[in-house]
Each structure stands twice: as C-alpha cells, then as structure tokens.
Design a protein around this motif. Sequence first.
Motif, PDB file in Angstrom:
ATOM      1  N   GLY A 119       0.796  -1.226   0.000  1.00  0.00           N
ATOM      2  CA  GLY A 119       0.000   0.000   0.000  1.00  0.00           C
ATOM      3  C   GLY A 119       0.825   1.271   0.000  1.00  0.00           C
ATOM      4  O   GLY A 119       0.353   2.313   0.426  1.00  0.00           O
ATOM      5  N   TRP A 120       2.078   1.182  -0.486  1.00  0.00           N
ATOM      6  CA  TRP A 120       2.976   2.336  -0.548  1.00  0.00           C
ATOM      7  C   TRP A 120       3.253   2.913   0.846  1.00  0.00           C
ATOM      8  O   TRP A 120       3.556   4.071   1.005  1.00  0.00           O
ATOM      9  CB  TRP A 120       2.441   3.432  -1.473  1.00  0.00           C
ATOM     10  CG  TRP A 120       2.250   2.963  -2.874  1.00  0.00           C
ATOM     11  CD1 TRP A 120       1.090   2.540  -3.446  1.00  0.00           C
ATOM     12  CD2 TRP A 120       3.251   2.860  -3.896  1.00  0.00           C
ATOM     13  NE1 TRP A 120       1.317   2.175  -4.752  1.00  0.00           N
ATOM     14  CE2 TRP A 120       2.633   2.369  -5.057  1.00  0.00           C
ATOM     15  CE3 TRP A 120       4.626   3.135  -3.938  1.00  0.00           C
ATOM     16  CZ2 TRP A 120       3.324   2.141  -6.246  1.00  0.00           C
ATOM     17  CZ3 TRP A 120       5.305   2.916  -5.121  1.00  0.00           C
ATOM     18  CH2 TRP A 120       4.658   2.431  -6.264  1.00  0.00           C
ATOM     19  N   ARG A 121       3.203   2.061   1.883  1.00  0.00           N
ATOM     20  CA  ARG A 121       3.381   2.536   3.259  1.00  0.00           C
ATOM     21  C   ARG A 121       4.576   1.911   3.965  1.00  0.00           C
ATOM     22  O   ARG A 121       4.893   2.302   5.086  1.00  0.00           O
ATOM     23  CB  ARG A 121       2.125   2.250   4.071  1.00  0.00           C
ATOM     24  CG  ARG A 121       0.925   3.011   3.548  1.00  0.00           C
ATOM     25  CD  ARG A 121       0.207   3.677   4.681  1.00  0.00           C
ATOM     26  NE  ARG A 121      -0.911   4.462   4.191  1.00  0.00           N
ATOM     27  CZ  ARG A 121      -0.938   5.781   4.235  1.00  0.00           C
ATOM     28  NH1 ARG A 121       0.063   6.454   4.725  1.00  0.00           N
ATOM     29  NH2 ARG A 121      -1.987   6.436   3.789  1.00  0.00           N
ATOM     30  N   ALA A 122       5.238   0.919   3.338  1.00  0.00           N
ATOM     31  CA  ALA A 122       6.328   0.217   4.023  1.00  0.00           C
ATOM     32  C   ALA A 122       7.271  -0.428   3.010  1.00  0.00           C
ATOM     33  O   ALA A 122       6.895  -0.651   1.853  1.00  0.00           O
ATOM     34  CB  ALA A 122       5.762  -0.855   4.946  1.00  0.00           C
ATOM     35  N   TRP A 123       8.464  -0.721   3.501  1.00  0.00           N
ATOM     36  CA  TRP A 123       9.460  -1.445   2.714  1.00  0.00           C
ATOM     37  C   TRP A 123       9.401  -2.911   3.095  1.00  0.00           C
ATOM     38  O   TRP A 123       9.216  -3.238   4.269  1.00  0.00           O
ATOM     39  CB  TRP A 123      10.861  -0.861   2.958  1.00  0.00           C
ATOM     40  CG  TRP A 123      10.927   0.517   2.405  1.00  0.00           C
ATOM     41  CD1 TRP A 123      10.792   1.690   3.085  1.00  0.00           C
ATOM     42  CD2 TRP A 123      11.072   0.865   1.035  1.00  0.00           C
ATOM     43  NE1 TRP A 123      10.852   2.740   2.208  1.00  0.00           N
ATOM     44  CE2 TRP A 123      11.028   2.265   0.947  1.00  0.00           C
ATOM     45  CE3 TRP A 123      11.245   0.125  -0.138  1.00  0.00           C
ATOM     46  CZ2 TRP A 123      11.139   2.936  -0.274  1.00  0.00           C
ATOM     47  CZ3 TRP A 123      11.356   0.799  -1.346  1.00  0.00           C
ATOM     48  CH2 TRP A 123      11.304   2.193  -1.402  1.00  0.00           C
ATOM     49  N   PRO A 124       9.542  -3.805   2.109  1.00  0.00           N
ATOM     50  CA  PRO A 124       9.464  -5.241   2.412  1.00  0.00           C
ATOM     51  C   PRO A 124      10.684  -5.715   3.199  1.00  0.00           C
ATOM     52  O   PRO A 124      11.738  -5.062   3.182  1.00  0.00           O
ATOM     53  CB  PRO A 124       9.428  -5.885   1.018  1.00  0.00           C
ATOM     54  CG  PRO A 124      10.147  -4.913   0.139  1.00  0.00           C
ATOM     55  CD  PRO A 124       9.820  -3.544   0.696  1.00  0.00           C
ATOM     56  N   PRO A 125      10.542  -6.845   3.878  1.00  0.00           N
ATOM     57  CA  PRO A 125      11.687  -7.399   4.616  1.00  0.00           C
ATOM     58  C   PRO A 125      12.873  -7.631   3.676  1.00  0.00           C
ATOM     59  O   PRO A 125      12.698  -7.898   2.486  1.00  0.00           O
ATOM     60  CB  PRO A 125      11.161  -8.730   5.151  1.00  0.00           C
ATOM     61  CG  PRO A 125       9.674  -8.623   5.096  1.00  0.00           C
ATOM     62  CD  PRO A 125       9.361  -7.689   3.973  1.00  0.00           C
ATOM     63  N   ARG A 126      14.049  -7.513   4.231  1.00  0.00           N
ATOM     64  CA  ARG A 126      15.274  -7.783   3.479  1.00  0.00           C
ATOM     65  C   ARG A 126      15.406  -9.273   3.232  1.00  0.00           C
ATOM     66  O   ARG A 126      14.934 -10.092   4.015  1.00  0.00           O
ATOM     67  CB  ARG A 126      16.513  -7.309   4.260  1.00  0.00           C
ATOM     68  CG  ARG A 126      16.496  -5.861   4.689  1.00  0.00           C
ATOM     69  CD  ARG A 126      16.802  -4.854   3.584  1.00  0.00           C
ATOM     70  NE  ARG A 126      15.710  -4.765   2.633  1.00  0.00           N
ATOM     71  CZ  ARG A 126      15.833  -4.351   1.368  1.00  0.00           C
ATOM     72  NH1 ARG A 126      16.966  -3.952   0.898  1.00  0.00           N
ATOM     73  NH2 ARG A 126      14.808  -4.308   0.577  1.00  0.00           N
ATOM     74  N   LEU A 127      16.087  -9.625   2.163  1.00  0.00           N
ATOM     75  CA  LEU A 127      16.433 -11.019   1.887  1.00  0.00           C
ATOM     76  C   LEU A 127      17.592 -11.411   2.799  1.00  0.00           C
ATOM     77  O   LEU A 127      18.311 -10.533   3.304  1.00  0.00           O
ATOM     78  CB  LEU A 127      16.821 -11.176   0.418  1.00  0.00           C
ATOM     79  CG  LEU A 127      15.719 -10.819  -0.591  1.00  0.00           C
ATOM     80  CD1 LEU A 127      16.274 -10.857  -2.013  1.00  0.00           C
ATOM     81  CD2 LEU A 127      14.526 -11.756  -0.441  1.00  0.00           C
ATOM     82  N   PRO A 128      17.817 -12.696   3.026  1.00  0.00           N
ATOM     83  CA  PRO A 128      18.908 -13.111   3.927  1.00  0.00           C
ATOM     84  C   PRO A 128      20.273 -12.519   3.559  1.00  0.00           C
ATOM     85  O   PRO A 128      21.076 -12.210   4.432  1.00  0.00           O
ATOM     86  CB  PRO A 128      18.914 -14.632   3.791  1.00  0.00           C
ATOM     87  CG  PRO A 128      17.519 -14.975   3.393  1.00  0.00           C
ATOM     88  CD  PRO A 128      17.052 -13.827   2.537  1.00  0.00           C
ATOM     89  N   GLU A 129      20.527 -12.331   2.276  1.00  0.00           N
ATOM     90  CA  GLU A 129      21.818 -11.769   1.844  1.00  0.00           C
ATOM     91  C   GLU A 129      21.836 -10.235   1.872  1.00  0.00           C
ATOM     92  O   GLU A 129      22.803  -9.611   1.425  1.00  0.00           O
ATOM     93  CB  GLU A 129      22.194 -12.293   0.448  1.00  0.00           C
ATOM     94  CG  GLU A 129      21.296 -11.819  -0.676  1.00  0.00           C
ATOM     95  CD  GLU A 129      20.057 -12.688  -0.935  1.00  0.00           C
ATOM     96  OE1 GLU A 129      19.418 -12.458  -1.974  1.00  0.00           O
ATOM     97  OE2 GLU A 129      19.712 -13.562  -0.110  1.00  0.00           O
ATOM     98  N   GLN A 130      20.788  -9.615   2.399  1.00  0.00           N
ATOM     99  CA  GLN A 130      20.683  -8.154   2.491  1.00  0.00           C
ATOM    100  C   GLN A 130      20.550  -7.736   3.960  1.00  0.00           C
ATOM    101  O   GLN A 130      19.450  -7.478   4.438  1.00  0.00           O
ATOM    102  CB  GLN A 130      19.473  -7.651   1.703  1.00  0.00           C
ATOM    103  CG  GLN A 130      19.502  -7.972   0.237  1.00  0.00           C
ATOM    104  CD  GLN A 130      18.175  -7.633  -0.438  1.00  0.00           C
ATOM    105  OE1 GLN A 130      17.109  -7.860   0.101  1.00  0.00           O
ATOM    106  NE2 GLN A 130      18.262  -7.095  -1.642  1.00  0.00           N
TER     107      GLN A 130
END
Length: 121
Positions: free
Chosen positions: A30-41
């Motif tokens: 909903g343009w309100r948050a950033w998704p979780p990082r991947l394990p390598e990030q």
Amino acid sequence: MVPVQNDRRATTTLWRPTGPEELDLVRDLGWRAWPPRLPEQPIFYPVLDEDYAIKIARDWNVKHDGAGFVTRFEVDTAFLTRYPVQQAGGRTILELWVPAEELDEFNAHIVGKIELVHEFH
C-alpha cells in the motif's frame, strides 16, 4: 538531512533507488512500508540525495533488472537520529544504514506514503 516541518512533527525526506521486484512489493504494501530484506541483504539503505538515487536506479538497476525506479518518502526526523549518516563515496553519496532486523520499526516511522518519482528503462 534537512528536516521538514509538517503539521504534526518534523520529517526528513529520503530517497530509495529500487528495481521492479522491490517496487512491486512496496505497491503490495500500500505504498506505506518497505518489504523485509532477503537473507543476503543485512542492511536497508535509503539515501539522502535525489541525484545519487537517480544515478543508482539509472546506472545499476536498469543494467541488472531492466528497469530502475526512485522513490521518495518522509520519516520522523527524531527517529532517524539513531542512524548516523554514512558517506559511501563523494560528498553527496550519503546513506542511512538500517539493520534488517530494525526495518519494521523504521517502517512504523514513515510519515505518509512512499512516492514513485522517477522511472528508467
């Protein structure tokens, strides 16, 4: 970082260069948050300069992902004091390094929506 005073609290404008997959996830949130990082990030790094974000999106994301995007968003300035500004190169190559495990808390301090401001193909 230049704080902006809105009607409730001071915010700081940040930019994030991103590829199409991450942008789709932001749209899904909903343009309100950033998704979780991947394990390598292990780090989420928004940047403090629009031109730097454009350079990454245009010169790196397009080459690797076929498209690059620049987003802009506001974050509560008082919250951001926990993240020292990192100079990743030249004078305007400035980033914040947010540990992946703190991204949910970071997202909770986004004020308003994440905006798509530039697109490159």
